[in-house]
Structures are given as C-alpha cells and as structure tokens.
Motif scaffolding. Structure first.
Motif, PDB file in Angstrom:
ATOM      1  N   ASP A 126       0.832  -1.207   0.000  1.00  0.00           N
ATOM      2  CA  ASP A 126       0.000   0.000   0.000  1.00  0.00           C
ATOM      3  C   ASP A 126       0.863   1.253   0.000  1.00  0.00           C
ATOM      4  O   ASP A 126       0.561   2.232  -0.696  1.00  0.00           O
ATOM      5  N   SER A 127       1.959   1.236   0.758  1.00  0.00           N
ATOM      6  CA  SER A 127       2.872   2.386   0.794  1.00  0.00           C
ATOM      7  C   SER A 127       3.543   2.593  -0.561  1.00  0.00           C
ATOM      8  O   SER A 127       3.708   3.733  -1.011  1.00  0.00           O
ATOM      9  N   VAL A 128       3.924   1.500  -1.209  1.00  0.00           N
ATOM     10  CA  VAL A 128       4.502   1.592  -2.553  1.00  0.00           C
ATOM     11  C   VAL A 128       3.489   2.211  -3.503  1.00  0.00           C
ATOM     12  O   VAL A 128       3.819   3.075  -4.316  1.00  0.00           O
ATOM     13  N   MET A 129       2.240   1.788  -3.386  1.00  0.00           N
ATOM     14  CA  MET A 129       1.180   2.324  -4.242  1.00  0.00           C
ATOM     15  C   MET A 129       1.007   3.826  -4.032  1.00  0.00           C
ATOM     16  O   MET A 129       0.856   4.581  -4.993  1.00  0.00           O
ATOM     17  N   LEU A 130       1.037   4.275  -2.795  1.00  0.00           N
ATOM     18  CA  LEU A 130       0.897   5.706  -2.513  1.00  0.00           C
ATOM     19  C   LEU A 130       2.085   6.501  -3.064  1.00  0.00           C
ATOM     20  O   LEU A 130       1.908   7.587  -3.617  1.00  0.00           O
ATOM     21  N   LEU A 131       3.287   5.966  -2.927  1.00  0.00           N
ATOM     22  CA  LEU A 131       4.460   6.617  -3.493  1.00  0.00           C
ATOM     23  C   LEU A 131       4.338   6.678  -5.016  1.00  0.00           C
ATOM     24  O   LEU A 131       4.618   7.712  -5.634  1.00  0.00           O
ATOM     25  N   ALA A 132       3.893   5.594  -5.612  1.00  0.00           N
ATOM     26  CA  ALA A 132       3.704   5.554  -7.065  1.00  0.00           C
ATOM     27  C   ALA A 132       2.663   6.583  -7.498  1.00  0.00           C
ATOM     28  O   ALA A 132       2.832   7.254  -8.524  1.00  0.00           O
ATOM     29  N   PHE A 133       1.609   6.742  -6.724  1.00  0.00           N
ATOM     30  CA  PHE A 133       0.578   7.724  -7.065  1.00  0.00           C
ATOM     31  C   PHE A 133       1.149   9.134  -7.036  1.00  0.00           C
ATOM     32  O   PHE A 133       0.881   9.937  -7.934  1.00  0.00           O
ATOM     33  N   ASP A 134       1.929   9.452  -6.007  1.00  0.00           N
ATOM     34  CA  ASP A 134       2.561  10.773  -5.939  1.00  0.00           C
ATOM     35  C   ASP A 134       3.458  11.019  -7.147  1.00  0.00           C
ATOM     36  O   ASP A 134       3.428  12.093  -7.750  1.00  0.00           O
ATOM     37  N   MET A 135       4.243  10.017  -7.505  1.00  0.00           N
ATOM     38  CA  MET A 135       5.128  10.143  -8.666  1.00  0.00           C
ATOM     39  C   MET A 135       4.325  10.289  -9.956  1.00  0.00           C
ATOM     40  O   MET A 135       4.662  11.084 -10.836  1.00  0.00           O
ATOM     41  N   TYR A 136       3.264   9.521 -10.058  1.00  0.00           N
ATOM     42  CA  TYR A 136       2.419   9.545 -11.251  1.00  0.00           C
ATOM     43  C   TYR A 136       1.795  10.923 -11.447  1.00  0.00           C
ATOM     44  O   TYR A 136       1.818  11.465 -12.559  1.00  0.00           O
ATOM     45  N   THR A 137       1.256  11.499 -10.384  1.00  0.00           N
ATOM     46  CA  THR A 137       0.627  12.820 -10.534  1.00  0.00           C
ATOM     47  C   THR A 137       1.665  13.874 -10.906  1.00  0.00           C
ATOM     48  O   THR A 137       1.379  14.760 -11.709  1.00  0.00           O
ATOM     49  N   ALA A 138       2.860  13.780 -10.354  1.00  0.00           N
ATOM     50  CA  ALA A 138       3.919  14.724 -10.725  1.00  0.00           C
ATOM     51  C   ALA A 138       4.282  14.560 -12.201  1.00  0.00           C
ATOM     52  O   ALA A 138       4.451  15.559 -12.919  1.00  0.00           O
ATOM     53  N   ASP A 139       4.377  13.326 -12.668  1.00  0.00           N
ATOM     54  CA  ASP A 139       4.690  13.074 -14.071  1.00  0.00           C
ATOM     55  C   ASP A 139       3.580  13.568 -14.990  1.00  0.00           C
ATOM     56  O   ASP A 139       3.841  14.151 -16.047  1.00  0.00           O
ATOM     57  N   ARG A 140       2.337  13.351 -14.602  1.00  0.00           N
ATOM     58  CA  ARG A 140       1.209  13.830 -15.420  1.00  0.00           C
ATOM     59  C   ARG A 140       1.174  15.350 -15.473  1.00  0.00           C
ATOM     60  O   ARG A 140       0.835  15.937 -16.500  1.00  0.00           O
ATOM     61  N   ASP A 141       1.548  16.022 -14.374  1.00  0.00           N
ATOM     62  CA  ASP A 141       1.630  17.483 -14.369  1.00  0.00           C
ATOM     63  C   ASP A 141       2.680  17.960 -15.363  1.00  0.00           C
ATOM     64  O   ASP A 141       2.464  18.930 -16.096  1.00  0.00           O
ATOM     65  N   ILE A 142       3.815  17.298 -15.402  1.00  0.00           N
ATOM     66  CA  ILE A 142       4.882  17.658 -16.349  1.00  0.00           C
ATOM     67  C   ILE A 142       4.398  17.470 -17.781  1.00  0.00           C
ATOM     68  O   ILE A 142       4.628  18.316 -18.648  1.00  0.00           O
ATOM     69  N   ILE A 143       3.715  16.371 -18.039  1.00  0.00           N
ATOM     70  CA  ILE A 143       3.181  16.113 -19.385  1.00  0.00           C
ATOM     71  C   ILE A 143       2.170  17.188 -19.774  1.00  0.00           C
ATOM     72  O   ILE A 143       2.188  17.702 -20.897  1.00  0.00           O
ATOM     73  N   ALA A 144       1.285  17.539 -18.858  1.00  0.00           N
ATOM     74  CA  ALA A 144       0.284  18.573 -19.139  1.00  0.00           C
ATOM     75  C   ALA A 144       0.956  19.908 -19.436  1.00  0.00           C
ATOM     76  O   ALA A 144       0.566  20.611 -20.388  1.00  0.00           O
ATOM     77  N   GLU A 145       1.949  20.269 -18.651  1.00  0.00           N
ATOM     78  CA  GLU A 145       2.676  21.526 -18.891  1.00  0.00           C
ATOM     79  C   GLU A 145       3.357  21.507 -20.259  1.00  0.00           C
ATOM     80  O   GLU A 145       3.357  22.511 -20.967  1.00  0.00           O
ATOM     81  N   SER A 146       3.921  20.375 -20.628  1.00  0.00           N
ATOM     82  CA  SER A 146       4.571  20.247 -21.937  1.00  0.00           C
ATOM     83  C   SER A 146       3.564  20.433 -23.064  1.00  0.00           C
ATOM     84  O   SER A 146       3.847  21.098 -24.064  1.00  0.00           O
ATOM     85  N   ARG A 147       2.383  19.866 -22.897  1.00  0.00           N
ATOM     86  CA  ARG A 147       1.344  20.009 -23.926  1.00  0.00           C
ATOM     87  C   ARG A 147       0.872  21.450 -24.034  1.00  0.00           C
ATOM     88  O   ARG A 147       0.653  21.967 -25.128  1.00  0.00           O
ATOM     89  N   ILE A 148       0.707  22.115 -22.899  1.00  0.00           N
ATOM     90  CA  ILE A 148       0.291  23.524 -22.900  1.00  0.00           C
ATOM     91  C   ILE A 148       1.340  24.378 -23.595  1.00  0.00           C
ATOM     92  O   ILE A 148       1.012  25.226 -24.437  1.00  0.00           O
ATOM     93  N   THR A 149       2.606  24.155 -23.288  1.00  0.00           N
ATOM     94  CA  THR A 149       3.692  24.905 -23.921  1.00  0.00           C
ATOM     95  C   THR A 149       3.707  24.644 -25.421  1.00  0.00           C
ATOM     96  O   THR A 149       3.872  25.578 -26.217  1.00  0.00           O
ATOM     97  N   GLU A 150       3.512  23.402 -25.822  1.00  0.00           N
ATOM     98  CA  GLU A 150       3.485  23.058 -27.237  1.00  0.00           C
ATOM     99  C   GLU A 150       2.337  23.772 -27.951  1.00  0.00           C
ATOM    100  O   GLU A 150       2.519  24.320 -29.048  1.00  0.00           O
TER     101      GLU A 150
END
Length: 176
Positions: A126-150
């Motif tokens: 469960d702790s691994v899953m929560l860490l993965a979720f935090d990482m995933y949301t950070a990665d999705r934010d980066i992707i969204a910012e990249s798309r907006i910039t594009e």
C-alpha cells in the motif's frame, strides 16, 4: 520470516509481470511476453526489473530505498504517458495482492506471527502504491505543462505565419 516470501519469489514475480502484461492490448501482450531483448522491448525489460525490486521491498527484504524509488519511478513514467485512467495505470501495483493472497497467505494459517508478517507486507505494498501515485501525478503534471507549452508555441507560430501572409486575427490585413 523472509522465507515465507522468498521460497516462491520467481513464481510470484512472473505471475505479477504476466498480470501487468495482461493490462495491455492483446496484440501488444504477445510481443511483451516473447521479445526478451531489452533494446527491442524496453517496456517488458523495465517491467520485469521493477517488479523484482518492488516485490523484494514488499517482502521486507533489505533493499536500498533509492533503488526501490528508482524502480517505481521508471515504471510510473512509462505508465504516465500511456492512455488510461490513473486507476488503470497504477492499478498494476495492486495486481500483486491477489497473487500474494493465493500463493503466500495460505502458508500463514495457524501462525499469528506469519499472518502478522504477511499483513505488514500488504501494508508495504500500500505504501509503494501511494508513493507511485505521488510520482504519477507529478509526471502527469509535467506532461500537461509540456502540452500547454506546445500548444502556445504552435499558436504563436500560426499568428506569425498569418501576419506574414497579410493578415492575422490579432492584426487583420490593412488595419493598423
């Protein structure tokens, strides 16, 4: 206590990797399972590598936390760029639970100590899953910012092009 998880490690990790591969489209699943070259099939290679490290951490092995975080990060980055909801993309971590319940939990019957150790392992998952979720949301934010910039860059380029050919929605031809 670690023998509880380590006796069947390879079998459990392989079952988990197969469950992860089953989340992909049918035509992709066959390629993931049969192509073993890490350069030709980096997704399968990275999945197998990450699964082994994450499993060891869940099992309570003395694994370097930086190594676990790196394995999760590589795996999550891959899932973050794929189609699917966060639940679909990160649910692959939870696919390990039914495998553990089928292969490890029955070996705990009659022993409170083993059952307690097993439950601690599920908590670590469960702790691994929560860490993965935090990482995933950070990665999705980066992707969204990249798309907006594009999109901004494309829009600015279209405006410059329109101005060169004699008109623009911002400055129509002939009007200053």
């Amino acid at each position: 206590m670690n023998a509880l998880f380590q006796d069947q490690r390879d079998e459990i990790v392989n079952a988990w990797v197969d469950a992860v591969f089953n989340t992909y489209a049918l035509e992709t699943t066959g390629f993931l399972r049969t192509q073993n070259d890490p350069f030709a099939n980096p997704v399968a290679h990275m999945t197998r590598e990450a699964a082994g490290i994450v499993y060891d951490a869940v099992a309570g092995e003395d694994v370097d936390p930086a190594q676990v975080k790196k394995a999760i990060d590589r795996f999550v980055k891959l899932r973050a760029v794929q189609d699917g909801t966060p639940g679909q993309n990160l649910g692959v971590f939870l696919l390990l639970k039914p495998i553990l319940r089928k292969m490890v939990l029955p070996r705990c019957s009659g022993s409170d100590a083993l059952t307690s150790y097993y439950l601690e392992a599920e908590s670590r998952l469960d702790s691994v899953m929560l860490l993965a979720f935090d990482m995933y949301t950070a990665d999705r934010d980066i992707i969204a910012e990249s798309r907006i910039t594009e999109i901004r860059n494309q829009h600015a380029q279209l405006v410059r092009w329109a101005q060169k050919v004699g008109g623009s929605p911002l400055n129509p031809a002939g009007k200053e």
